[in-house]
Every structure is written in structure tokens, then in C-alpha cells.
Motif scaffolding. Structure first.
Motif, short mmCIF file in Angstrom:
data_model
loop_
_atom_site.label_atom_id
_atom_site.label_comp_id
_atom_site.label_asym_id
_atom_site.label_seq_id
_atom_site.Cartn_x
_atom_site.Cartn_y
_atom_site.Cartn_z
N UNK A 1 0.81 -1.08 -0.09
CA UNK A 1 -0.13 -0.05 -0.03
C UNK A 1 0.67 1.07 0.03
N UNK A 2 2.25 1.36 -0.09
CA UNK A 2 2.75 2.24 -0.16
C UNK A 2 3.08 3.24 -1.51
N UNK A 3 2.97 4.48 -1.06
CA UNK A 3 3.02 5.23 -2.35
C UNK A 3 4.24 5.29 -3.00
N UNK A 4 5.23 4.31 -2.95
CA UNK A 4 6.40 4.40 -3.69
C UNK A 4 7.65 4.67 -2.88
N UNK A 5 7.24 5.66 -1.89
CA UNK A 5 8.46 6.23 -1.05
C UNK A 5 9.29 5.21 -0.34
N UNK A 6 8.68 4.10 0.32
CA UNK A 6 9.38 3.14 0.94
C UNK A 6 10.31 2.15 0.13
N UNK A 7 9.51 1.93 -1.05
CA UNK A 7 10.39 1.11 -2.30
C UNK A 7 11.71 1.99 -2.64
N UNK A 8 11.48 3.16 -2.64
CA UNK A 8 12.53 4.09 -3.37
C UNK A 8 13.56 4.03 -2.22
N UNK A 9 13.16 4.08 -1.14
CA UNK A 9 13.97 4.34 0.36
C UNK A 9 14.72 3.05 0.33
N UNK A 10 14.23 1.82 -0.11
CA UNK A 10 14.95 0.74 -0.13
C UNK A 10 15.81 0.28 -1.28
N UNK A 11 16.15 1.60 -2.19
CA UNK A 11 17.09 1.10 -2.95
C UNK A 11 18.33 0.86 -2.62
N UNK A 12 19.21 -0.06 -3.27
CA UNK A 12 20.51 -0.40 -3.05
C UNK A 12 21.26 1.03 -3.45
N UNK A 13 22.13 1.32 -2.56
CA UNK A 13 23.16 2.23 -2.88
C UNK A 13 24.54 1.92 -2.96
N UNK A 14 25.19 2.16 -4.08
CA UNK A 14 26.41 1.76 -4.35
C UNK A 14 27.46 2.67 -4.51
N UNK A 15 28.73 2.39 -4.10
CA UNK A 15 29.89 3.19 -4.26
C UNK A 15 30.78 2.52 -5.07
N UNK A 16 30.88 2.73 -6.31
CA UNK A 16 32.00 2.12 -7.21
C UNK A 16 33.23 3.06 -7.18
N UNK A 17 34.38 2.04 -7.21
CA UNK A 17 35.65 2.74 -7.58
C UNK A 17 36.14 2.14 -8.94
N UNK A 18 36.37 3.20 -9.88
CA UNK A 18 36.72 2.83 -11.31
C UNK A 18 38.00 3.58 -11.61
N UNK A 19 38.61 3.14 -12.60
CA UNK A 19 39.80 3.97 -12.97
C UNK A 19 39.46 5.31 -13.24
N UNK A 20 38.33 5.76 -13.64
CA UNK A 20 38.26 7.22 -13.98
C UNK A 20 37.48 8.00 -12.60
N UNK A 21 37.53 7.29 -11.66
CA UNK A 21 37.12 8.16 -10.40
C UNK A 21 36.02 7.30 -9.55
N UNK A 22 35.57 7.72 -8.58
CA UNK A 22 34.68 7.15 -7.85
C UNK A 22 32.89 7.57 -8.10
N UNK A 23 32.18 6.91 -8.12
CA UNK A 23 30.96 7.01 -8.41
C UNK A 23 29.98 6.50 -7.37
N UNK A 24 28.85 7.28 -6.92
CA UNK A 24 28.18 6.94 -6.15
C UNK A 24 26.55 6.77 -6.82
#
Length: 307
Positions: A174-197
């Protein structure tokens, strides 16, 4: 024609005619059959233009192998983007959350490509989306795997730390979408060109959780949360302190994404902002030394506005 034939009998005029012909070829041919090359050499990250959705491609250091984060809303755009990049195999597909604009194109991404697995986060709603994702993964022979904060994934030229969600909702019916959005996986990637969030669609509560956790949010490049939604806190942006911001967003969308005030503030703070609705596919390239500028290259052919 007779004049040209007569001139062609003279070595000097033959040379002149050849030079004119070559000049015409150099002017006309590249604009018709040899447009500027894509992808740019040494690309590390590409935000695919998939309309109103996300699809981020991370190079692994193995030719033809990538990690794909989200797959956009439809099969065609993500499939075409991966084709343009020469992607033959996907080491892992990470679905930040199960909203249609992030998972709807999964079948297109997996089409005729080997895939090592499809990863989902701790929020498994909506249930219909999870069932579709599981069926698509099974059809491609890919296991469905779980990711959560604290996990590290590594490839030869890519390291990904899963840093969120910190406090995923246990129940979102019954969520309006906010709880699913807030459950997103958040990734911090290290690449040869820099770090990316890669911030998925996290909104204010999940951003506050990340700030309170003390996890390192700093990154050279931020993939803007939720397509540049106004539900992004200044404190979160300050903690990331990005030098460049990529907004994955559809032209003419009805949500008024991205928020003009946020984009303006980021630009005034000195961040380079690129949007897929105006720039098409966007690549982070190169191996910058300390203090050097990041290099973002745009393909320049965004999807047309919806009719």
C-alpha cells in the motif's frame, strides 16, 4: 562533360580534379556514413539514455564484460545502449529496487548475452515485479541473488561497495512508492576514472539514514537520486561533494524531473551536470591524475520526447 574530359587529359588538371574529389569526399562522407565514434576509448561508466528510468553500465576491466545497474523501463533502449558499447557478457545485473522504470527493460538487457547473476536488494516489493524479474533471470539461466549493505563486489578494474539501504522497510504494501524508493540499493563504485555514487531512488529518509550511519559518501561523480527529484537534501549532496553529477531522466516527463533549484545549486557549487534527456548516453572516461579534471563525454542523441 566534354570540358572535364579535355581537362582530364592534362596531368596538372587531373591532379586538380583528384584533389577536388578528395575534398568533397572528406566533407561529405563522414557526416553521412562515418559519424563520431561511440563509445569513447577508456570509458569506465556509461549512463544509458533509457528515457524516464535508470541504466548504468560499469566496465569491469575484462573486454566485453560489464556490471549493469538497473535496466530502464523498456527492453529496446537498454539493449541498444549495450549494443553500442559492445557488451557481450554481463557479470552481474544489480536492480536497485523493483519499480518498473528500473526493471522493465531486464529482458532486453539479457537478450543474447551471457549473465552471471541478477541481484536484488532487501525490499522485495512490489511482488509482481519480483516474480517477473525472477522469471526473466531464470529464463536467461541466471541465479537471483541478494545484496545488502556491507557487501563488497570486486572485478579487475571495478570495486563496488554496497552502502545502503541502512534501514530497509519490512513492509511496504500500500506504499505510495516512497518506501520502495528508500529501499534502493546504494552503491559506491571505484573505477579507473574516479569514484561514483549510484544512489538509486533514495529519498529524504534513506538519505538521512546514510548520513547518520557515518558511511563514506564522498564521490567524484554522483548519479542523482530519483532522476533529480526535489526530495534530495542539501546535507546529502554536501556529504557526497561531487565534481560531476549525472541525471538519468526522460525528456518531457510528467514528474518535472529534475528539480531546477537543485540543478542550479549544484552548478553554482562548481559541479558539472549532465542529463540524459539533453545529452543522450553519458560516459565517464580516462584515468585522471590527482587534481585533473574529470572527463564526461556525451553521445548527443537523446531519445525523442514522448508523443
Amino acid at each position: 562533360m566534354l570540358g572535364l574530359l579535355w581537362f582530364g587529359r592534362s596531368p596538372r588538371w587531373r591532379a586538380l580534379l583528384l584533389a577536388v574529389a578528395l575534398g568533397l569526399a572528406l566533407v561529405l562522407v563522414p557526416t553521412r556514413i562515418a559519424p563520431p565514434g561511440w563509445p569513447p576509448p577508456a570509458w569506465a561508466v556509461v549512463a544509458c539514455d533509457v528515457g524516464q528510468g535508470d541504466a548504468i553500465v560499469l566496465a569491469t576491466g575484462r573486454p566485453g564484460w560489464v556490471v549493469l545497474v538497473d535496466a530502464g523501463p523498456d527492453d529496446g533502449p537498454v539493449d541498444a545502449c549495450l549494443d553500442r558499447l559492445g557488451v557481450q557478457r554481463i557479470a552481474l545485473v544489480v536492480l536497485s529496487h523493483l519499480h518498473a522504470d528500473h526493471v522493465g527493460g531486464l529482458a532486453g538487457a539479457l537478450r543474447d548475452r551471457a549473465v552471471g547473476g541478477v541481484a536484488v536488494g532487501p525490499v522485495r516489493e512490489p511482488g509482481w515485479a519480483l516474480r517477473e524479474v525472477a522469471g526473466t533471470a531464470s529464463g536467461a539461466g541466471a541465479p537471483l541473488v541478494a545484496l545488502a549493505a556491507g557487501r563488497r563486489l570486486e572485478w579487475p578494474a571495478l570495486t563496488i561497495d554496497v552502502i545502503g539501504p541502512q534501514h530497509p522497510a519490512a513492509f511496504v504494501d500500500g506504499d505510495d512508492g516512497t518506501a520502495v524508493n528508500d529501499g534502493s540499493l546504494v552503491l559506491r563504485a571505484r573505477t579507473p576514472a574516479g569514484t561514483v555514487l549510484l544512489a538509486g531512488d533514495v529519498e529524504l529518509a534513506a538519505q538521512a539514514d546514510l548520513l547518520a550511519s557515518g558511511v563514506d559518501l564522498r564521490a567524484d561523480v554522483l548519479k542523482m537520486p530519483h532522476h533529480g527529484s526535489r526530495y534530495t537534501s542539501v546535507a546529502f549532496l554536501n556529504a557526497v561533494s561531487p565534481r560531476a553529477v549525472v541525471v538519468s531522466v526522460g525528456a518531457g516527463n510528467s514528474y518535472r524531473h529534475p528539480d531546477p533549484g537543485l540543478i542550479g545549486a549544484l552548478e553554482r557549487a562548481g559541479a558539472a551536470v549532465r542529463r540524459t534527456d539533453t545529452a543522450g548516453d553519458i560516459a565517464l572516461v580516462g584515468r585522471p591524475a590527482a587534481g585533473e579534471e574529470l572527463e564526461l563525454v556525451s553521445r548527443g542523441s537523446p531519445l525523442p520526447e514522448p508523443r
